[in-house]
Design an enzyme around this catalytic site. Structure first.
Site, PDB file in Angstrom:
ATOM      1  N   LYS A   1       0.855  -1.189   0.000  1.00  0.00           N
ATOM      2  CA  LYS A   1       0.000   0.000   0.000  1.00  0.00           C
ATOM      3  C   LYS A   1       0.893   1.242   0.000  1.00  0.00           C
ATOM      4  CE  LYS A   1      -2.479   1.074   3.631  1.00  0.00           C
ATOM      5  NZ  LYS A   1      -3.599   1.347   4.566  1.00  0.00           N
TER       6      LYS A   1
HETATM    7  C1  5RP Z   1      -3.552   4.815   8.688  1.00  0.00           C
HETATM    8  C2  5RP Z   1      -3.448   3.946   7.499  1.00  0.00           C
HETATM    9  C3  5RP Z   1      -4.645   3.864   6.623  1.00  0.00           C
HETATM   10  O1  5RP Z   1      -5.009   2.499   6.482  1.00  0.00           O
HETATM   11  C4  5RP Z   1      -4.311   4.372   5.224  1.00  0.00           C
HETATM   12  O2  5RP Z   1      -3.604   5.580   5.308  1.00  0.00           O
HETATM   13  C5  5RP Z   1      -5.605   4.563   4.435  1.00  0.00           C
HETATM   14  O3  5RP Z   1      -6.391   5.517   5.081  1.00  0.00           O
HETATM   15  P1  5RP Z   1      -6.537   6.983   4.406  1.00  0.00           P
HETATM   16  O4  5RP Z   1      -7.211   6.798   3.079  1.00  0.00           O
HETATM   17  O5  5RP Z   1      -7.397   7.751   5.394  1.00  0.00           O
HETATM   18  O6  5RP Z   1      -5.148   7.523   4.288  1.00  0.00           O
HETATM   19  O7  5RP Z   1      -2.457   3.293   7.225  1.00  0.00           O
HETATM   20  O8  5RP Z   1      -2.349   4.795   9.378  1.00  0.00           O
END
Ligand code: 5RP
Length: 295
Positions: free
Chosen positions: A205
């Site tokens: 991610k």
């Molecule tokens: C928070 C995270 C979230 O899972 C990731 O950032 C996705 O959330 P957003 O779209 O709000 O950024 O890792 O630490």
């Protein structure tokens, strides 16, 4: 070990050439994995589109009660029809998600940060693999801080989780973290996503950025894009569209869904882009129409 001096700049990404070892399985880089890993990855990435819509609500692990997530118990169940995977902490999942939830689970397993300290890069593995097995997690999510003070410990966390996950056929989701002192540049994201994938994560991610297709091409496992801070819906949908056009295999949005005035309709609009090839404009048209008539 290769040294840093005299490194030639990588430039041949062949962005228009398909991944060579795709084989018959629909998830990039998973062709040689065993049945169990593939089953979990199929619970994450739709076998037809090859993509995923993850709803992230794991923010509380370091942010506490975030705007829009004040009541996990009220927000999460509303979205289960619209998403493919819930990404959350074990506390949120066990208390607020019915075990009858039939879709994917991305279990946040690292912690150790809070909004009260500046350096978020020193985390620990807080959830052991046995609890991930008990929760039938389809992947375990590990925050990875490349270039931060906690780089070594976070890569150690990632490796420990991958080692445990391989023992029990549970994929690891490497979460590329961008700390305050890091730069959201293609150069950083190319480095970080590739390190995470080379450590053995089955999916990564990260955030959308320029030259995104090169980041995707250089990463031998699927990339899912985090939404980041709340944007106006048209901009969030445009970022989702650009991510998918750039080769992402899904979105993992949190704030752009749960801080939207209409979270369910926003999730539906994202789904149109991820699974049905809609443009951001078409998805936004849907969003406007659905929120006007309360569909
Ligand atoms: C928070 C995270 C979230 O899972 C990731 O950032 C996705 O959330 P957003 O779209 O709000 O950024 O890792 O630490």
């Amino acid at each position: 070990m290769a040294d840093k001096d005299g490194l030639k700049v990588a430039k041949d990404y062949h962005v228009d050439t398909a991944f060579a070892n795709q084989g018959s399985f629909h998830v990039k880089g998973a062709n040689n994995l065993d049945w169990g890993m593939k089953k979990h990855l199929s619970n994450i990435f739709d076998p037809v589109s090859g993509n995923t819509v993850m709803f992230a609500f794991d923010h509380g692990y370091f942010m506490g009660s975030t705007a829009g997530l004040e009541r996990l118990d009220l927000v999460i169940p509303k979205l289960q029809e619209q998403v493919d995977v819930f990404m959350g902490t074990r506390g949120a999942l066990r208390t607020c998600v019915s075990p009858a939830f039939k879709k994917g689970i991305a279990l946040r397993v690292t912690s150790g940060s809070s909004m009260l300290n500046d350096d978020l890069s020193h985390e620990v593995v807080a959830v052991d693999i046995e609890d991930a097995i008990r929760m039938n997690a389809d992947c375990i999510a590990v925050q990875t801080f490349i270039g931060a003070d906690g780089q070594l410990s976070s890569i150690d966390n990632l490796s420990k989780c991958i080692n445990a996950g391989m023992r029990y056929s549970i994929p690891t989701l490497g979460v590329v973290a961008v700390g305050k002192q890091m730069e959201r540049t293609p150069r950083f994201f190319k480095l970080a996503t590739r390190i995470v994938a080379e450590m053995g994560a089955s999916l990564v991610k990260t955030y959308y950025c320029d030259d995104f297709e090169e980041i995707v091409a250089a990463c031998p496992v699927p990339i899912v894009v985090a939404g980041g801070k709340k944007l106006p819906e048209p901009e969030a949908l445009e970022m989702a569209y650009r991510s998918m056009q750039g080769g992402a295999r899904g979105l993992d949005m949190g704030r752009n869904i749960f801080q939207s005035e209409h979270p369910v309709e926003m999730a539906k609009a994202i789904r149109m882009i991820v699974h049905h090839g809609a443009t951001d404009k078409e998805a936004y048209e849907f969003y406007l129409d659905a929120t006007k008539s309360g569909k």
